[in-house]
Design an enzyme around this catalytic site. Structure first.
Site, PDB file in Angstrom:
ATOM      1  N   PRO A  31       2.091  24.317  54.314  1.00 45.98           N
ATOM      2  CA  PRO A  31       1.945  25.389  53.317  1.00 45.98           C
ATOM      3  C   PRO A  31       2.811  26.602  53.658  1.00 45.98           C
ATOM      4  CG  PRO A  31      -0.188  24.666  54.172  1.00 45.98           C
ATOM      5  CD  PRO A  31       0.849  24.020  55.013  1.00 45.98           C
ATOM      6  N   GLU A  32       3.479  27.139  52.644  1.00 53.33           N
ATOM      7  CA  GLU A  32       4.273  28.352  52.812  1.00 53.33           C
ATOM      8  C   GLU A  32       3.626  29.446  51.966  1.00 53.33           C
ATOM      9  OE1 GLU A  32       8.524  27.564  52.497  1.00 53.33           O
ATOM     10  OE2 GLU A  32       8.208  25.504  53.137  1.00 53.33           O
TER      11      GLU A  32
END
Ligand SMILES: [Zn+2]
Length: 283
Positions: A2-3
């Site tokens: 996840p960013e």
């Protein structure tokens, strides 16, 4: 992994359910994830009200009210972490890899599931948001005013590494990982292999613009799946998003195609991570 857009999407999904609610019971189902859970985590969380849900880089920050020395529960999704909301917490039975569960006073529960256990949950004091080891080396948020082309170029000047790797360094800018580094460089028509110190001011300004654009676009599609996220029991916390280059090796380059040229997206490995790019239009 996840960013920023994924973490922000999770935050937006949790906020209406969790903000202002009190944690009636916290459960940990193992000793910890990447790092051990704080001692007495469950006891510390019990009875605390969640004053706000914030985000810093890829960290989710749940600020807890109720005691003089307010604390913040910090969550990091690691590689495979997922957070979902269960509406009927009374009937809920933890599934495999449900490691941390917060039962709230509105009959719902927040469930942190992480099969690979690269995620983290830890507590910091309210005054440690800038100074805690997890946060003190994180650079500017990409949407903040202090993140400008001049600031970016100044940080790049000292680096001999490839621009793609610099963009993924949290000291330079917060929340960008492999996916959005590839996308932002493509949109700026800059080769991922360029030496960081050789990026011009004009290119750095362009990069600030494209970083914000690719994140904003991802956040928008996150918003559309957020409705499913809330409706469908929260079983799917992430979203499907259309990328220009990421995971598109062998497919035609959209920009070259629009200009009547033929070129395909290439995939290579840089610093152990996949990079996607077009050789023809990224210089
Ligand atoms: Zn191209």
């Amino acid at each position: 992994m996840p960013e920023l857009p994924e973490v922000e999407t999770v935050r937006l999904g949790l906020e209406p359910v969790m903000k202002g609610r009190t944690i009636v019971k916290a459960e940990t189902h193992r000793e910890g994830l990447r790092t051990p859970f704080p001692e007495n985590l469950a006891a510390t969380l019990k009875g605390r009200k969640i004053a706000s849900l914030e985000r810093r880089s890829k960290y989710l920050l749940l600020r807890l009210d109720g005691k003089k020395d307010a604390e913040i529960l910090v969550l990091h999704l690691g590689m495979s972490g997922r957070i979902r909301v269960v509406k009927d917490a009374a009937a809920f039975k933890p599934e495999k890899h449900d490691h941390l569960i917060l039962r709230l006073d509105n009959a719902s529960a927040m469930v942190f599931n992480d099969p690979r256990r690269f995620g983290m949950a830890f507590l910091i004091k309210d005054g440690e948001r800038e100074t805690h080891p997890a946060f003190r080396n994180i650079g500017p948020e990409p949407f903040s005013k202090v993140f400008t082309g001049a600031v970016l170029q100044e940080s790049l000047k000292k680096r001999s590494s490839a621009i793609k790797q610099s963009l993924m360094d949290q000291k330079l800018v917060a929340g960008i990982g492999n996916i959005y580094a590839s996308e932002a460089l493509y949109e700026a028509a800059i080769s991922p292999f360029r030496k960081s110190s050789e990026i011009t001011l004009k290119e750095a300004e362009k990069l600030v613009e494209t970083i914000r654009a690719v994140l904003e676009s991802a956040l928008k599609s996150g918003g559309s799946s957020l409705r499913d996220y809330r409706r469908a029991d929260g079983s799917e916390g992430y979203f499907q998003h259309h990328f220009a280059v990421y995971d598109r090796a062998g497919k035609p380059c959209p920009r070259c195609a629009a200009n009547g040229r033929k070129s395909v997206i290439l995939k290579t490995v840089q610093g152990g991570r996949a990079t996607y790019y077009c050789e023809r239009c990224q210089k």
